[in-house]
Design an enzyme around this catalytic site. Sequence first.
Site, PDB file in Angstrom:
ATOM      1  N   GLU A 115      22.007 -19.758 -73.830  1.00 24.30           N
ATOM      2  CA  GLU A 115      22.143 -18.285 -74.708  1.00 24.30           C
ATOM      3  C   GLU A 115      23.777 -17.527 -73.688  1.00 24.30           C
ATOM      4  O   GLU A 115      23.882 -17.008 -73.733  1.00 24.30           O
ATOM      5  CB  GLU A 115      21.046 -17.396 -74.577  1.00 24.30           C
ATOM      6  N   TYR A 158      20.214  -8.595 -74.878  1.00 25.75           N
ATOM      7  CA  TYR A 158      20.264  -9.898 -76.101  1.00 25.75           C
ATOM      8  C   TYR A 158      19.802 -10.942 -75.763  1.00 25.75           C
ATOM      9  O   TYR A 158      19.002 -11.746 -76.442  1.00 25.75           O
ATOM     10  CB  TYR A 158      21.642 -10.224 -76.520  1.00 25.75           C
ATOM     11  N   ASP A 187      23.245  -9.737 -81.866  1.00 27.10           N
ATOM     12  CA  ASP A 187      24.544  -9.366 -81.393  1.00 27.10           C
ATOM     13  C   ASP A 187      25.135  -9.362 -82.698  1.00 27.10           C
ATOM     14  O   ASP A 187      24.829  -8.561 -83.242  1.00 27.10           O
ATOM     15  CB  ASP A 187      24.426 -11.601 -81.242  1.00 27.10           C
TER      16      ASP A 187
END
Length: 302
Positions: free
Chosen positions: A44, A127, A145
């Site tokens: 991520e 996020y 996102d």
Amino acid sequence: MRGAGEEKRRAGIPPRVIAWFAENARDLPWRRPGFSAWGTLVSEIMLQQTPVARVIPRLEQWLARWPSSDALAADSPAEAVRAWDRLGYPRRALALHAAAVAISERHGGRVPDDVDALLALPGIGDYTARAVAAFAYGQPVPVVDVNTRRVLARAVAGQGEAGPARTRVDLTAMQELLPSDPAEARAFNAGAMELGQTVCVARTPRCEACPIAELCAWRAAGYPEYEGPSAPRQARFEGSDRQVRGLIMRELRLSDTPVPADVIEGLWPDSVQRERALAGLLADGLANGSPEAGYSLPGSVS
DNA sequence: GTCCGGATAG
DNA sequence: CTATCCGGAC
């Protein structure tokens, strides 16, 4: 006030996205069964500002070398920045190393499953914290996102673009659609992003392939032109400070010994811009040194 | 040339 | 809220 028809239309969105995702999800490393929470965190952070295709090879090398946060924490920040190579925005590599140290020190080497604990780690924002909680631990928290924002702007708000990010508003909008069942919530979070990445794309959306075309408020309204404020445009890369920083970082990564000041000088002709870039790298902790001693990556052994 | 992508400092 | 921060693919 929201009409009953509107409610019904919105309620149809998650199940259709989930069903579509079950059939159309790309086979990506972080979707493999048994992929670790640490791997999810690393992926991520790499995906924060880098497209999927560029992340995959680097991610696999990274996890082969540092299969746990403890392994990364035991190595130097310099090695993390070196291994980051040309993924861009190397502050992410430094932050990831710092996060690994924090996970080792504060969480016994286990990536935390709590959004607030994740948010407290370096380099982890709204996020990424929710992505790790949702995808590594199955928590039914909204993950938003830029792709999800565009899908919601179109399907729910009836606008062609999402405009500038408004985190609280965006998270609330996603929360309102999110199924309470953890497995469905996870699939909707991932599916909405995937839909935005592959079908509901910014420039030329492929509405004929969209599972929620019949429910889409933007389509129903006849694709009205977007009127609101636009998201800010990225400045040119060529000639930017970012390019100069990149040139200096490349030199530091390639050298095992301090890079002399005159070598740095040779990298870019404009001394004002060059000094500004170098000062920025020193301030960011991506470089250490002085004109006399030369410059190195942080925590280098040399 | 244009596009893609979230965190953070001020 | 706004400016800053990368580099490869198309």
